[in-house]
Design an enzyme around this catalytic site. Structure first.
Site, PDB file in Angstrom:
ATOM      1  N   GLU A 110       0.809  -1.240   0.000  1.00 32.70           N
ATOM      2  CA  GLU A 110       0.000   0.000   0.000  1.00 32.70           C
ATOM      3  C   GLU A 110       0.842   1.290   0.000  1.00 32.70           C
ATOM      4  O   GLU A 110       0.321   2.364   0.253  1.00 32.70           O
ATOM      5  CB  GLU A 110      -1.006   0.092   1.186  1.00 32.70           C
ATOM      6  CG  GLU A 110      -1.622  -1.163   1.728  1.00 32.70           C
ATOM      7  CD  GLU A 110      -2.393  -1.985   0.720  1.00 32.70           C
ATOM      8  OE1 GLU A 110      -1.850  -3.056   0.356  1.00 32.70           O
ATOM      9  OE2 GLU A 110      -3.484  -1.602   0.287  1.00 32.70           O
ATOM     10  N   TYR A 112       3.405   1.985   2.071  1.00 39.47           N
ATOM     11  CA  TYR A 112       3.986   2.341   3.374  1.00 39.47           C
ATOM     12  C   TYR A 112       5.494   2.062   3.373  1.00 39.47           C
ATOM     13  O   TYR A 112       6.051   1.608   2.359  1.00 39.47           O
ATOM     14  CB  TYR A 112       3.286   1.553   4.482  1.00 39.47           C
ATOM     15  CG  TYR A 112       1.834   1.960   4.697  1.00 39.47           C
ATOM     16  CD1 TYR A 112       1.518   3.260   5.098  1.00 39.47           C
ATOM     17  CD2 TYR A 112       0.788   1.064   4.497  1.00 39.47           C
ATOM     18  CE1 TYR A 112       0.188   3.646   5.295  1.00 39.47           C
ATOM     19  CE2 TYR A 112      -0.538   1.440   4.688  1.00 39.47           C
ATOM     20  CZ  TYR A 112      -0.831   2.730   5.092  1.00 39.47           C
ATOM     21  OH  TYR A 112      -2.133   3.112   5.280  1.00 39.47           O
ATOM     22  N   ARG A 160       2.368  -8.834   4.074  1.00 36.27           N
ATOM     23  CA  ARG A 160       1.426  -8.260   3.097  1.00 36.27           C
ATOM     24  C   ARG A 160       2.253  -7.725   1.943  1.00 36.27           C
ATOM     25  O   ARG A 160       2.984  -6.738   2.076  1.00 36.27           O
ATOM     26  CB  ARG A 160       0.601  -7.149   3.755  1.00 36.27           C
ATOM     27  CG  ARG A 160      -0.447  -6.552   2.853  1.00 36.27           C
ATOM     28  CD  ARG A 160      -1.827  -6.964   3.290  1.00 36.27           C
ATOM     29  NE  ARG A 160      -2.845  -6.480   2.373  1.00 36.27           N
ATOM     30  CZ  ARG A 160      -3.852  -5.697   2.736  1.00 36.27           C
ATOM     31  NH1 ARG A 160      -3.963  -5.311   3.982  1.00 36.27           N
ATOM     32  NH2 ARG A 160      -4.746  -5.320   1.861  1.00 36.27           N
ATOM     33  N   HIS A 198      -1.577   3.882  -1.690  1.00 35.30           N
ATOM     34  CA  HIS A 198      -2.666   4.826  -1.387  1.00 35.30           C
ATOM     35  C   HIS A 198      -2.675   6.010  -2.338  1.00 35.30           C
ATOM     36  O   HIS A 198      -3.707   6.620  -2.580  1.00 35.30           O
ATOM     37  CB  HIS A 198      -2.572   5.308   0.058  1.00 35.30           C
ATOM     38  CG  HIS A 198      -2.969   4.242   1.040  1.00 35.30           C
ATOM     39  ND1 HIS A 198      -4.070   3.438   0.864  1.00 35.30           N
ATOM     40  CD2 HIS A 198      -2.394   3.828   2.187  1.00 35.30           C
ATOM     41  CE1 HIS A 198      -4.168   2.585   1.865  1.00 35.30           C
ATOM     42  NE2 HIS A 198      -3.157   2.795   2.679  1.00 35.30           N
ATOM     43  N   GLN A 285     -18.882   5.311   3.062  1.00 33.69           N
ATOM     44  CA  GLN A 285     -19.440   6.530   3.643  1.00 33.69           C
ATOM     45  C   GLN A 285     -19.314   6.628   5.159  1.00 33.69           C
ATOM     46  O   GLN A 285     -19.134   7.720   5.683  1.00 33.69           O
ATOM     47  CB  GLN A 285     -20.915   6.659   3.244  1.00 33.69           C
ATOM     48  CG  GLN A 285     -21.110   7.093   1.820  1.00 33.69           C
ATOM     49  CD  GLN A 285     -22.566   7.143   1.420  1.00 33.69           C
ATOM     50  OE1 GLN A 285     -22.975   6.435   0.513  1.00 33.69           O
ATOM     51  NE2 GLN A 285     -23.369   7.950   2.091  1.00 33.69           N
TER      52      GLN A 285
END
Ligand code: FAD
Ligand code: NAP
Ligand code: SF4
Length: 615
Positions: A110, A112, A160, A198, A285
């Site tokens: 992601e 990081y 991961r 991200h 949301q």
């Protein structure tokens, strides 16, 4: 799997985010691990060092390069800092072991810290942690190797792994294999799948991402390693999960948001009660958007999530006879909750089916998941034997002489119609005319109002059937093993069957108020479809030639075939006073109470809260 927990201060996602570095902290984790073990589960702690994505001035990275989504420029980690970071990961894993965890997951994807070391785009170092690929993966391997040494054999070690970076200059598939095999040698037990940094400008978990859209990225690694693989992203129901396992995409399936939507997901699936699962509709949301708004994460379809000790489920000792008028999300959530408490509930709905505006929402490309929410409500109503009277446009007199302890008005909204010259012209349609399919829409269209519905209507009008199948191609994603980051350099242009203008009066950027984590996707889709988004518009008149507007003092004619009104909504509460004058206690919820900024999250919450307020 817990959420990401930092191994040291600089690795925290934000100043007050979780960190596990001290023994006293490990003790507190014992509360959670004990609870999980008592239920027969296993639990792993995810160790996440945020790297340059951290929202604080102490953030660190391989090199001094700010990410496009960060506020702070990172400090480049000196060599001693790298060694210390490795020790901190190991310390965190050992503390997790002390806290009763069954394993840890080392977050290597992601975008990081570990992922930043792996990619040449973010790692510009000249020492033995930078340069060649074998140097850039050194941090990942040393962390895994030393962690394994420290925790012993009987502790699950998951890594991961970013199987698809979705950024230009990311890893290609051969590099992913090399890293996976090296991690295996260093002692990982399981490899989990990471999809997209991200900062990637590709949606990876929003509702418009088709279910299981990325599992092929896990599947293609399977034949290259022996350890089991976990696949992920947009897997929200047990049938899909089961199919992925049967088709050999992975050995395990990972989900997160679906457990906010229904904490009993696994139990229901195991007991063959899949239809009773409250399905995550991937809206973001109430979970991710809340986190980015610094509110507590909960769930749109399950308002109890993270509020289990605040909104308490109760059984009534004094059942009431209740009529609910309107079977939109507000009326449905109330009816289901009240029936579950033991009240005698019946629903009156003017249309031939339940769902209210959800039936319009699910026409929008990427929103078909809304039908799962309706399936869930339907299954609850059936299990509680709640009668629904369809095709009943209620008027107050219908209730004359009837005995109800409470009437709940959940009649929703009426679309707002702005008032200016030519608004009655035949070119003018409401979003209901369009989405309910009552009218043909021309090739050139102006949409008045750029809220959630204006955006959705623009997306609807610029789409063709079967776009879901083209998701990967549209976003420039390719399984070509040579490609860096899994992205083609020049994705094909998007097709739109119409020319569309999306207009608002406010001066701010069009779409500025859309969801924090999905607004950029909606804006991006419409830009790719060449929708012209204009703010600061004054509507002058509509005539046979089209829509006349003024912008920055200049008059302009938009020569369009149709003007579609998406200018917000007014509450539809006409029945309230007449019913009260018949002597009924009337409660109003959802759009019928307050249409401004009312969305499904609020409608479902209001229905639930009203039901729980009944004694
Ligand atoms: P409604 O859904 O309007 O339901 C009211 C019901 O009452 C209707 O079924 C109606 O037929 C019935 N009714 C009305 N009068 C009578 C009567 N006299 N007798 C009997 N029945 C009556 N929200 C989100 O949070 N996220 C989204 O992504 C989203 N997308 C949307 C996309 C579109 C295209 C639209 C139109 C809406 C979207 N919304 C979204 C908004 C959301 O659907 C509404 O906020 C929500 O449906 C409001 O719920 P409600 O129950 O108050 O009203
Ligand atoms: P909205 O978000 O309030 O947007 C209404 C739009 O109409 C605004 O752009 C507003 O902009 C314009 N407008 C308001 N009054 C006007 C007038 N008198 N004349 C001309 N323009 C006017 O409402 P909505 O789009 O109808 O959506 C209803 C609810 O559903 C909202 O709460 C929304 O969040 C929810 N929803 C959510 C999603 C989602 O994806 N999360 C999707 C659809 C709907 P100006 O005032 O600047 O012109
Ligand atoms: Fe899923 Fe939406 Fe609930 Fe988040 S808020 S868990 S995305 S249904």
């Amino acid at each position: 799997m817990t959420g990401g927990i930092a191994p040291n201060l600089s690795g925290r996602v934000a100043p007050f985010s979780a960190q596990l570095s001290y023994r006293w902290q490990a003790k507190r984790h014992g509360i959670i691990t004990k609870a999980v073990h008592e239920e027969g589960g296993k639990i792993a702690l995810q160790i996440l060092h945020a790297g340059r994505y951290a929202y604080h001035p102490f953030c660190v990275a391989p090199s001094r390069k700010k990410s496009p989504i960060s506020l702070f420029t990172p400090w480049p980690l000196p060599r001693w800092g790298i060694k210390k970071t490795i020790r901190d990961f190991v310390n965190c894993a050992r503390l997790a072991q002390e806290g009763g965890y069954d394993g840890v997951e080392i977050m290597g994807s992601e975008g990081y810290l570990i992922n930043e070391f792996i990619s040449a785009t973010t790692n510009k170092r000249r020492d033995d942690y930078g340069g060649a690929y074998k140097n850039r993966i050194r941090l990942a391997l040393e962390i895994v190797e030393k962690t394994r040494e420290a925790v012993g054999k009987n502790f699950i070690l998951i890594f991961r792994l970013s199987m698809l970076d979705l950024i230009q200059g990311g890893s290609n598939f051969f590099e992913v294999i090399e890293l996976a095999q090296a991690l295996e040698k260093c002692g990982v037990d399981l490899l989990n799948t990471g999809i997209g940094w991200h900062e990637a400008r590709v949606p990876t978990i929003a509702s418009m991402v088709p279910r299981a859209a990325f599992t092929w990225a896990t599947k293609r690694l399977k034949s290259h390693v022996k350890v089991p693989l976990i696949t992920t992203n947009r897997i929200n129901d047990p049938w899909v999960a089961d199919q992925l396992l049967r088709e050999g995409h992975a050995d395990m399936v990972s989900m997160a948001r679906p457990f906010l939507a229904d904490p009993h997901f696994v139990k229901k699936a195991r007991e063959g009660r899949e239809r009773e699962i409250n399905t995550c509709i991937a809206c973001n949301q109430a979970c991710l958007d809340h986190i980015f708004e610094r509110k507590e994460a909960t769930c749109l379809v399950n308002p109890y999530a993270a509020r289990e000790t605040i909104i308490l489920k109760k059984k009534t000792s004094a059942p009431k006879k209740i009529a609910v008028i309107g079977a939109g999300p507000a009326g449905l959530s109330f009816a289901c909750e009240a029936a579950e408490q033991g009240h005698q509930v019946e629903i009156f709905e003017s249309k031939a089916k339940l769902g209210g505006q959800f039936n319009l929402a699910l026409q929008i490309p990427g929103k078909s998941e809304f039908k799962e929410c309706l399936r869930y409500f339907q299954s609850l109503l059936s299990s509680h034997n709640v009668p629904i009277h369809y095709g009943r446009q209620v008027v107050a007199q219908d209730f004359q002489g009837k005995e109800y302890d409470l009437i709940v008005l959940a009649t929703g909204i009426t679309p707002r119609r702005p008032d200016f010259e030519g608004i009655g012209h035949a070119k003018v349609l409401s979003y209901l005319d369009v989405l309910e399919g009552h009218h043909e829409v021309g090739k050139r269209v102006a949409i008045i109002g750029a809220g959630g519905i204006g955006f959705d209507v623009a997306h609807f009008l610029t789409s063709v059937n079967n776009e879901e199948g083209a998701f990967l191609q549209q976003w420039g994603i390719s399984p070509d093993e040579q490609l860096r980051g899994g992205l083609v350099e020049k994705p094909a242009a998007w097709f739109s069957p119409r020319e569309v203008y999306l207009l608002q009066r406010k001066e701010e950027k069009v779409g500025a108020r859309l969801g924090k984590t999905t607004g950029w996707i909606h804006r991006s889709v419409l830009s790719k479809k060449k929708v012209v988004m204009l703010s600061g518009v004054t509507y002058d008149k509509i005539d046979d030639r089209g829509l006349h507007i003024t912008r920055s003092g200049k008059k302009q004619l938009l020569e369009v075939d149709n003007i579609i009104i998406c200018a917000g909504q007014n509450p539809c509460d006409d029945l309230k006073v007449p019913l009260q004058s018949l002597g009924f206690r009337v409660e109003v919820i959802g759009g019928a109470k307050e249409a401004r900024e009312l969305d499904a999250k609020m409608a479902i919450l209001e229905g639930t809260l009203l039901a729980q307020s009944l004694a």
